[in-house]
Design a protein around this motif. Structure first.
Motif, PDB file in Angstrom:
ATOM      1  N   PHE A  48     -23.415 -69.961 -21.580  1.00 26.69           N
ATOM      2  CA  PHE A  48     -23.280 -68.989 -22.674  1.00 26.69           C
ATOM      3  C   PHE A  48     -23.384 -69.751 -23.993  1.00 26.69           C
ATOM      4  O   PHE A  48     -22.583 -70.646 -24.267  1.00 26.69           O
ATOM      5  N   ARG A  49     -24.383 -69.407 -24.818  1.00 29.35           N
ATOM      6  CA  ARG A  49     -24.588 -70.151 -26.073  1.00 29.35           C
ATOM      7  C   ARG A  49     -25.009 -69.218 -27.207  1.00 29.35           C
ATOM      8  O   ARG A  49     -25.551 -68.132 -26.948  1.00 29.35           O
ATOM      9  N   GLN A  50     -24.802 -69.688 -28.429  1.00 32.20           N
ATOM     10  CA  GLN A  50     -25.249 -68.952 -29.626  1.00 32.20           C
ATOM     11  C   GLN A  50     -25.890 -69.929 -30.592  1.00 32.20           C
ATOM     12  O   GLN A  50     -25.406 -71.056 -30.756  1.00 32.20           O
ATOM     13  N   SER A  51     -26.979 -69.507 -31.239  1.00 31.13           N
ATOM     14  CA  SER A  51     -27.572 -70.339 -32.292  1.00 31.13           C
ATOM     15  C   SER A  51     -28.118 -69.463 -33.411  1.00 31.13           C
ATOM     16  O   SER A  51     -28.606 -68.347 -33.161  1.00 31.13           O
ATOM     17  N   ASN A  52     -28.058 -69.998 -34.617  1.00 30.29           N
ATOM     18  CA  ASN A  52     -28.676 -69.329 -35.772  1.00 30.29           C
ATOM     19  C   ASN A  52     -30.113 -69.800 -35.988  1.00 30.29           C
ATOM     20  O   ASN A  52     -30.769 -69.357 -36.934  1.00 30.29           O
ATOM     21  N   HIS A  53     -30.601 -70.671 -35.092  1.00 29.40           N
ATOM     22  CA  HIS A  53     -31.898 -71.323 -35.309  1.00 29.40           C
ATOM     23  C   HIS A  53     -32.909 -70.929 -34.234  1.00 29.40           C
ATOM     24  O   HIS A  53     -32.666 -71.132 -33.037  1.00 29.40           O
ATOM     25  N   GLU A  54     -34.033 -70.416 -34.688  1.00 28.22           N
ATOM     26  CA  GLU A  54     -35.067 -69.930 -33.768  1.00 28.22           C
ATOM     27  C   GLU A  54     -35.541 -71.037 -32.815  1.00 28.22           C
ATOM     28  O   GLU A  54     -35.660 -70.820 -31.604  1.00 28.22           O
ATOM     29  N   GLY A  55     -35.820 -72.231 -33.368  1.00 22.60           N
ATOM     30  CA  GLY A  55     -36.340 -73.328 -32.547  1.00 22.60           C
ATOM     31  C   GLY A  55     -35.352 -73.762 -31.467  1.00 22.60           C
ATOM     32  O   GLY A  55     -35.744 -74.109 -30.353  1.00 22.60           O
ATOM     33  N   GLU A  56     -34.070 -73.736 -31.812  1.00 23.88           N
ATOM     34  CA  GLU A  56     -33.052 -74.113 -30.822  1.00 23.88           C
ATOM     35  C   GLU A  56     -33.041 -73.095 -29.674  1.00 23.88           C
ATOM     36  O   GLU A  56     -32.948 -73.467 -28.497  1.00 23.88           O
ATOM     37  N   LEU A  57     -33.184 -71.822 -30.011  1.00 22.84           N
ATOM     38  CA  LEU A  57     -33.234 -70.788 -28.965  1.00 22.84           C
ATOM     39  C   LEU A  57     -34.464 -70.989 -28.079  1.00 22.84           C
ATOM     40  O   LEU A  57     -34.374 -70.871 -26.850  1.00 22.84           O
ATOM     41  N   VAL A  58     -35.605 -71.318 -28.695  1.00 24.76           N
ATOM     42  CA  VAL A  58     -36.830 -71.593 -27.913  1.00 24.76           C
ATOM     43  C   VAL A  58     -36.570 -72.761 -26.948  1.00 24.76           C
ATOM     44  O   VAL A  58     -36.895 -72.679 -25.758  1.00 24.76           O
ATOM     45  N   SER A  59     -35.938 -73.828 -27.442  1.00 24.65           N
ATOM     46  CA  SER A  59     -35.657 -74.994 -26.579  1.00 24.65           C
ATOM     47  C   SER A  59     -34.714 -74.613 -25.435  1.00 24.65           C
ATOM     48  O   SER A  59     -34.884 -75.073 -24.306  1.00 24.65           O
ATOM     49  N   TRP A  60     -33.724 -73.783 -25.713  1.00 22.60           N
ATOM     50  CA  TRP A  60     -32.793 -73.361 -24.655  1.00 22.60           C
ATOM     51  C   TRP A  60     -33.499 -72.485 -23.618  1.00 22.60           C
ATOM     52  O   TRP A  60     -33.194 -72.558 -22.429  1.00 22.60           O
ATOM     53  N   ILE A  61     -34.443 -71.651 -24.073  1.00 25.02           N
ATOM     54  CA  ILE A  61     -35.194 -70.822 -23.106  1.00 25.02           C
ATOM     55  C   ILE A  61     -36.044 -71.742 -22.215  1.00 25.02           C
ATOM     56  O   ILE A  61     -36.128 -71.553 -21.000  1.00 25.02           O
ATOM     57  N   GLN A  62     -36.637 -72.762 -22.827  1.00 22.10           N
ATOM     58  CA  GLN A  62     -37.424 -73.725 -22.030  1.00 22.10           C
ATOM     59  C   GLN A  62     -36.526 -74.453 -21.028  1.00 22.10           C
ATOM     60  O   GLN A  62     -36.913 -74.680 -19.880  1.00 22.10           O
ATOM     61  N   GLU A  63     -35.311 -74.796 -21.458  1.00 24.29           N
ATOM     62  CA  GLU A  63     -34.330 -75.432 -20.540  1.00 24.29           C
ATOM     63  C   GLU A  63     -34.010 -74.457 -19.398  1.00 24.29           C
ATOM     64  O   GLU A  63     -33.957 -74.855 -18.230  1.00 24.29           O
ATOM     65  N   ALA A  64     -33.839 -73.183 -19.746  1.00 22.47           N
ATOM     66  CA  ALA A  64     -33.534 -72.160 -18.725  1.00 22.47           C
ATOM     67  C   ALA A  64     -34.665 -72.055 -17.700  1.00 22.47           C
ATOM     68  O   ALA A  64     -34.420 -71.783 -16.521  1.00 22.47           O
ATOM     69  N   CYS A  65     -35.901 -72.278 -18.142  1.00 26.18           N
ATOM     70  CA  CYS A  65     -37.044 -72.222 -17.212  1.00 26.18           C
ATOM     71  C   CYS A  65     -36.850 -73.202 -16.066  1.00 26.18           C
ATOM     72  O   CYS A  65     -37.291 -72.965 -14.947  1.00 26.18           O
ATOM     73  N   GLU A  66     -36.191 -74.325 -16.336  1.00 25.34           N
ATOM     74  CA  GLU A  66     -35.953 -75.349 -15.310  1.00 25.34           C
ATOM     75  C   GLU A  66     -34.687 -75.072 -14.510  1.00 25.34           C
ATOM     76  O   GLU A  66     -34.562 -75.479 -13.375  1.00 25.34           O
ATOM     77  N   ARG A  67     -33.688 -74.403 -15.134  1.00 26.94           N
ATOM     78  CA  ARG A  67     -32.349 -74.382 -14.539  1.00 26.94           C
ATOM     79  C   ARG A  67     -31.800 -73.019 -14.177  1.00 26.94           C
ATOM     80  O   ARG A  67     -30.803 -72.927 -13.462  1.00 26.94           O
TER      81      ARG A  67
END
Ligand code: DQA
Length: 154
Positions: A48-67
């Protein structure tokens, strides 16, 4: 244990004091606590995470693709602006649930369009903080049905 990523976009860290007539008085920490309880009940590992930054959300979605086995995303204002988030969720191989506290379709016309909806599996909106638990229940059901053959036909 199946893993679900639940990601929150900008200004959702201000829940509780952010326009409570629209978003309610429940804080994000309280929402996270009810999500953790629901995840325990449903046998899900929750990130469970929150970010105000679009790029950080993109990176977390990419991380989710693996996990992750499923992705739940409240993209907040990026819902209505972000081709980058739409492109990132298009890569995610499992179910993607778009989540909003408010019913974006009965608000300002510019909130009716969502880039994320163009790639999401389904949308939950308008149920306030309860929507988070509903989204986890929907994710658990979709994960459990994975690999089942569609019924019907001959
Ligand atoms: C929201 C709806 C969006 O239009 C808004 O920009 C938000 C929150 C919701 O949860 O209702 O920040 O995603």
């Amino acid at each position: 244990m199946p893993t679900v990523y639940l990601l929150n976009g900008p200004n959702l860290n201000m829940l509780g004091r952010r326009e409570p007539e629209i978003y309610g008085r429940t804080t994000l920490a309280e929402i996270e606590a009810s999500c953790r309880e629901a995840a325990r009940r449903l046998g899900l590992e929750l990130v469970f995470r929150q970010s105000n930054h679009e790029g950080e959300l993109v990176s977390w979605i990419q991380e989710a693709c693996e996990r992750a086995d499923a992705l739940i995303l409240n993209p907040a204002a990026f819902t209505h602006t972000s081709v980058a988030l739409m492109d990132a969720i298009a890569i995610f191989p499992g179910p993607v649930i778009e989540l909003h506290l408010s019913n974006i379709h009965r608000r300002e016309p510019w909130r009716h369009h969502s880039y994320v909806s163009l790639k999401a599996t389904g949308i939950i909106c308008g149920f306030g903080a309860d929507g988070y638990v509903l989204a986890l229940e929907a994710a658990a059901r979709m994960i459990a049905r994975r690999g089942e053959k569609p019924s019907g036909g001959s």
